[in-house]
Design an enzyme around this catalytic site. Structure first.
Site, PDB file in Angstrom:
ATOM      1  N   THR A  10      41.846  29.983  43.289  1.00 29.21           N
ATOM      2  CA  THR A  10      41.397  29.152  42.179  1.00 29.21           C
ATOM      3  C   THR A  10      41.964  27.753  42.342  1.00 29.21           C
ATOM      4  O   THR A  10      42.998  27.564  42.988  1.00 29.21           O
ATOM      5  CB  THR A  10      41.861  29.739  40.821  1.00 29.21           C
ATOM      6  OG1 THR A  10      41.510  28.831  39.769  1.00 29.21           O
ATOM      7  CG2 THR A  10      43.349  29.982  40.763  1.00 29.21           C
ATOM      8  N   LYS A  13      45.498  25.756  37.873  1.00 34.20           N
ATOM      9  CA  LYS A  13      46.866  26.304  37.816  1.00 34.20           C
ATOM     10  C   LYS A  13      47.137  27.054  36.506  1.00 34.20           C
ATOM     11  O   LYS A  13      47.962  27.958  36.464  1.00 34.20           O
ATOM     12  CB  LYS A  13      47.901  25.212  38.050  1.00 34.20           C
ATOM     13  CG  LYS A  13      47.935  24.118  37.005  1.00 34.20           C
ATOM     14  CD  LYS A  13      49.007  23.098  37.367  1.00 34.20           C
ATOM     15  CE  LYS A  13      49.290  22.036  36.325  1.00 34.20           C
ATOM     16  NZ  LYS A  13      48.316  21.668  35.332  1.00 34.20           N
ATOM     17  N   LYS A  15      45.083  29.086  35.077  1.00 35.27           N
ATOM     18  CA  LYS A  15      44.604  30.453  35.300  1.00 35.27           C
ATOM     19  C   LYS A  15      45.651  31.275  36.049  1.00 35.27           C
ATOM     20  O   LYS A  15      45.865  32.440  35.738  1.00 35.27           O
ATOM     21  CB  LYS A  15      43.314  30.434  36.130  1.00 35.27           C
ATOM     22  CG  LYS A  15      42.075  29.951  35.415  1.00 35.27           C
ATOM     23  CD  LYS A  15      40.909  30.092  36.409  1.00 35.27           C
ATOM     24  CE  LYS A  15      39.558  29.936  35.790  1.00 35.27           C
ATOM     25  NZ  LYS A  15      38.490  30.283  36.761  1.00 35.27           N
ATOM     26  N   ASP A  66      35.611  33.855  37.476  1.00 35.23           N
ATOM     27  CA  ASP A  66      34.778  32.847  36.833  1.00 35.23           C
ATOM     28  C   ASP A  66      34.811  33.110  35.335  1.00 35.23           C
ATOM     29  O   ASP A  66      34.752  34.260  34.899  1.00 35.23           O
ATOM     30  CB  ASP A  66      33.334  32.889  37.347  1.00 35.23           C
ATOM     31  CG  ASP A  66      32.583  31.653  36.863  1.00 35.23           C
ATOM     32  OD1 ASP A  66      32.824  30.566  37.425  1.00 35.23           O
ATOM     33  OD2 ASP A  66      31.804  31.763  35.909  1.00 35.23           O
ATOM     34  N   ALA A  67      34.941  32.036  34.572  1.00 44.22           N
ATOM     35  CA  ALA A  67      35.085  32.197  33.126  1.00 44.22           C
ATOM     36  C   ALA A  67      34.278  31.119  32.429  1.00 44.22           C
ATOM     37  O   ALA A  67      33.910  30.107  33.028  1.00 44.22           O
ATOM     38  CB  ALA A  67      36.555  32.085  32.737  1.00 44.22           C
ATOM     39  N   PHE A 141      44.308  25.293  27.859  1.00 48.39           N
ATOM     40  CA  PHE A 141      43.525  24.286  28.583  1.00 48.39           C
ATOM     41  C   PHE A 141      42.073  24.370  28.126  1.00 48.39           C
ATOM     42  O   PHE A 141      41.729  25.209  27.290  1.00 48.39           O
ATOM     43  CB  PHE A 141      43.640  24.496  30.109  1.00 48.39           C
ATOM     44  CG  PHE A 141      43.010  25.774  30.600  1.00 48.39           C
ATOM     45  CD1 PHE A 141      43.689  26.975  30.505  1.00 48.39           C
ATOM     46  CD2 PHE A 141      41.734  25.780  31.151  1.00 48.39           C
ATOM     47  CE1 PHE A 141      43.113  28.165  30.947  1.00 48.39           C
ATOM     48  CE2 PHE A 141      41.143  26.964  31.610  1.00 48.39           C
ATOM     49  CZ  PHE A 141      41.844  28.158  31.494  1.00 48.39           C
ATOM     50  N   GLY A 142      41.243  23.532  28.679  1.00 43.36           N
ATOM     51  CA  GLY A 142      39.801  23.602  28.438  1.00 43.36           C
ATOM     52  C   GLY A 142      39.442  23.619  26.958  1.00 43.36           C
ATOM     53  O   GLY A 142      39.822  22.731  26.185  1.00 43.36           O
ATOM     54  N   ASP A 144      40.421  25.632  24.667  1.00 42.99           N
ATOM     55  CA  ASP A 144      41.396  26.299  23.791  1.00 42.99           C
ATOM     56  C   ASP A 144      41.661  25.575  22.468  1.00 42.99           C
ATOM     57  O   ASP A 144      41.811  26.245  21.437  1.00 42.99           O
ATOM     58  CB  ASP A 144      42.711  26.556  24.542  1.00 42.99           C
ATOM     59  CG  ASP A 144      42.583  27.710  25.525  1.00 42.99           C
ATOM     60  OD1 ASP A 144      41.625  28.500  25.399  1.00 42.99           O
ATOM     61  OD2 ASP A 144      43.441  27.834  26.420  1.00 42.99           O
ATOM     62  N   ARG A 171      40.702  36.490  29.869  1.00 42.41           N
ATOM     63  CA  ARG A 171      41.326  36.546  31.199  1.00 42.41           C
ATOM     64  C   ARG A 171      42.357  37.670  31.252  1.00 42.41           C
ATOM     65  O   ARG A 171      42.428  38.426  32.230  1.00 42.41           O
ATOM     66  CB  ARG A 171      41.995  35.193  31.506  1.00 42.41           C
ATOM     67  CG  ARG A 171      42.724  35.139  32.855  1.00 42.41           C
ATOM     68  CD  ARG A 171      42.974  33.721  33.290  1.00 42.41           C
ATOM     69  NE  ARG A 171      41.718  32.988  33.322  1.00 42.41           N
ATOM     70  CZ  ARG A 171      41.312  32.127  32.354  1.00 42.41           C
ATOM     71  NH1 ARG A 171      42.108  31.835  31.345  1.00 42.41           N
ATOM     72  NH2 ARG A 171      40.133  31.563  32.417  1.00 42.41           N
TER      73      ARG A 171
HETATM   74  P1  ITT Z   1      38.291  27.807  39.441  1.00 43.89           P
HETATM   75  O1  ITT Z   1      38.812  26.987  40.559  1.00 43.89           O
HETATM   76  O2  ITT Z   1      38.997  29.127  39.293  1.00 43.89           O
HETATM   77  O3  ITT Z   1      36.792  27.970  39.423  1.00 43.89           O
HETATM   78  P2  ITT Z   1      37.805  26.339  36.969  1.00 43.89           P
HETATM   79  O4  ITT Z   1      38.696  25.698  35.966  1.00 43.89           O
HETATM   80  O5  ITT Z   1      36.715  25.510  37.594  1.00 43.89           O
HETATM   81  O6  ITT Z   1      38.723  26.996  38.099  1.00 43.89           O
HETATM   82  P3  ITT Z   1      35.737  28.134  36.047  1.00 43.89           P
HETATM   83  O7  ITT Z   1      34.799  27.749  37.130  1.00 43.89           O
HETATM   84  O8  ITT Z   1      35.921  29.591  35.758  1.00 43.89           O
HETATM   85  O9  ITT Z   1      37.222  27.607  36.283  1.00 43.89           O
HETATM   86  O10 ITT Z   1      35.296  27.297  34.796  1.00 43.89           O
HETATM   87  C1  ITT Z   1      35.479  27.751  33.573  1.00 43.89           C
HETATM   88  C2  ITT Z   1      35.635  26.626  32.587  1.00 43.89           C
HETATM   89  O11 ITT Z   1      35.538  27.284  31.310  1.00 43.89           O
HETATM   90  C3  ITT Z   1      37.015  25.987  32.653  1.00 43.89           C
HETATM   91  O12 ITT Z   1      37.034  24.806  33.370  1.00 43.89           O
HETATM   92  C4  ITT Z   1      37.297  25.752  31.184  1.00 43.89           C
HETATM   93  O13 ITT Z   1      36.707  24.540  30.793  1.00 43.89           O
HETATM   94  C5  ITT Z   1      36.574  26.896  30.483  1.00 43.89           C
HETATM   95  N1  ITT Z   1      37.510  28.034  30.279  1.00 43.89           N
HETATM   96  C6  ITT Z   1      37.544  29.217  30.933  1.00 43.89           C
HETATM   97  N2  ITT Z   1      38.572  29.978  30.527  1.00 43.89           N
HETATM   98  C7  ITT Z   1      39.207  29.264  29.602  1.00 43.89           C
HETATM   99  C8  ITT Z   1      40.348  29.492  28.822  1.00 43.89           C
HETATM  100  O14 ITT Z   1      41.081  30.599  28.928  1.00 43.89           O
HETATM  101  N3  ITT Z   1      40.723  28.528  27.983  1.00 43.89           N
HETATM  102  C9  ITT Z   1      40.007  27.400  27.864  1.00 43.89           C
HETATM  103  N4  ITT Z   1      38.930  27.077  28.564  1.00 43.89           N
HETATM  104  C10 ITT Z   1      38.522  28.018  29.437  1.00 43.89           C
END
Ligand code: ITT
Length: 184
Positions: A10, A13, A15, A66-67, A141-142, A144, A171
Site C-alpha cells: 500500500t 501509511k 492503513k 481496496d477501500a 485519515f480521508g 474519517d 478495515r
Molecule cells: P493504497 O495505496 O492502499 O491504494 P489509498 O489511500 O489509495 O492507498 P484506496 O485506493 O483503498 O487507498 O482508496 C480508498 C480511499 O477511500 C482513501 O484514499 C480514503 O480517501 C478513503 N478511505 C478508505 N478507508 C478509509 C478510512 O478507514 N478512513 C477514511 N477514509 C478512508
C-alpha cells in the site's frame, strides 16, 4: 495455513498502522511493502484489490486492500472513486453537495486480496454510518472527520482514538477475518 509474518502492499501509511494493530494480537507481524501499480476502476473493491495484487510479483505472503466510502443517497458513489473524489472535492466539497440532504446513510467497505502459496483469497469488512454535517476531529485519515459510525456515540472516526476506530472499522473487520483464517 499458519503465518506469523505477512506483507501489506500500500502507499497509505495509515492503513499499515491500523491493520498492524489488528494483526498483533494474533501474533502476526505486518510488514509494509511499497505499492506501485495501476489502479483499475470497478464496482467491487475486491476486484480492484485482486487486480492490484496481480501486479505485485513477489513470492512472499502478501496482501493489497481496496477501500472506499459508499453514500446511499448517491447510489454508492464515490465508492471505488473515493480517493479521487477526496482529492478533487475534499471533505468540505462532500459536505456542500450533501447540504440539506436528510438521508445521510453511508458505509465504508474494505476488501483485502491476500496471496500465498495456496492461492489468492478475498476478505471483506464493512461499517455502517452516516455523513455528518460538519468536519469533526483530526484523527484517522480521508473521510474519517465526516463519517459517524452507527455503532458509536455520535462522534466521527476523526474524533475517536485509533483503538476505538479499530474495534469497528471496515478495515479492522477485514483484517480480523484474514487473521482468523491465517491462524485457524
Ligand atoms: P493504497 O495505496 O492502499 O491504494 P489509498 O489511500 O489509495 O492507498 P484506496 O485506493 O483503498 O487507498 O482508496 C480508498 C480511499 O477511500 C482513501 O484514499 C480514503 O480517501 C478513503 N478511505 C478508505 N478507508 C478509509 C478510512 O478507514 N478512513 C477514511 N477514509 C478512508
Amino acid at each position: 495455513m499458519i503465518k506469523n509474518r505477512i506483507w501489506f502492499a500500500t502507499g497509505n501509511k495509515h492503513k499499515v498502522q491500523e491493520a498492524g494493530e489488528v494483526l498483533t494480537p494474533y501474533g502476526i507481524k505486518l510488514e509494509h511493502y511499497p505499492l506501485e501499480r495501476i489502479e483499475i476502476q470497478a464496482d467491487d473493491p475486491a476486484d480492484i484489490a485482486a487486480y492490484s495484487l496481480a501486479q505485485v510479483k513477489d513470492p512472499r505472503p502478501l496482501c493489497v486492500e481496496d477501500a472506499g466510502v459508499f453514500i446511499d443517497r448517491w447510489g454508492g458513489f464515490p465508492g471505488p472513486y473515493s480517493s479521487y473524489v477526496l482529492k478533487c472535492l475534499g471533505n468540505p466539497g462532500i459536505l456542500k453537495l450533501m447540504e440539506g440532504e436528510q438521508n445521510r446513510k453511508a458505509h465504508y467497505v474494505s476488501a483485502i486480496a491476500y496471496r500465498d502459496e495456496s492461492g489468492v483469497h478475498i476478505f471483506r469488512g464493512t461499517v455502517d454510518g452516516e455523513i455528518g454535517d460538519s468536519i469533526q476531529g483530526t484523527n484517522g485519515f480521508g473521510y474519517d472527520p465526516i463519517f459517524i459510525p452507527a455503532e458509536g456515540d455520535g462522534r466521527t472516526f476523526g474524533e475517536m482514538e485509533p483503538e476505538e476506530k479499530n474495534k469497528i472499522s471496515h478495515r479492522a473487520r477485514a483484517f480480523r477475518a484474514l487473521a482468523e483464517w491465517l491462524t485457524e
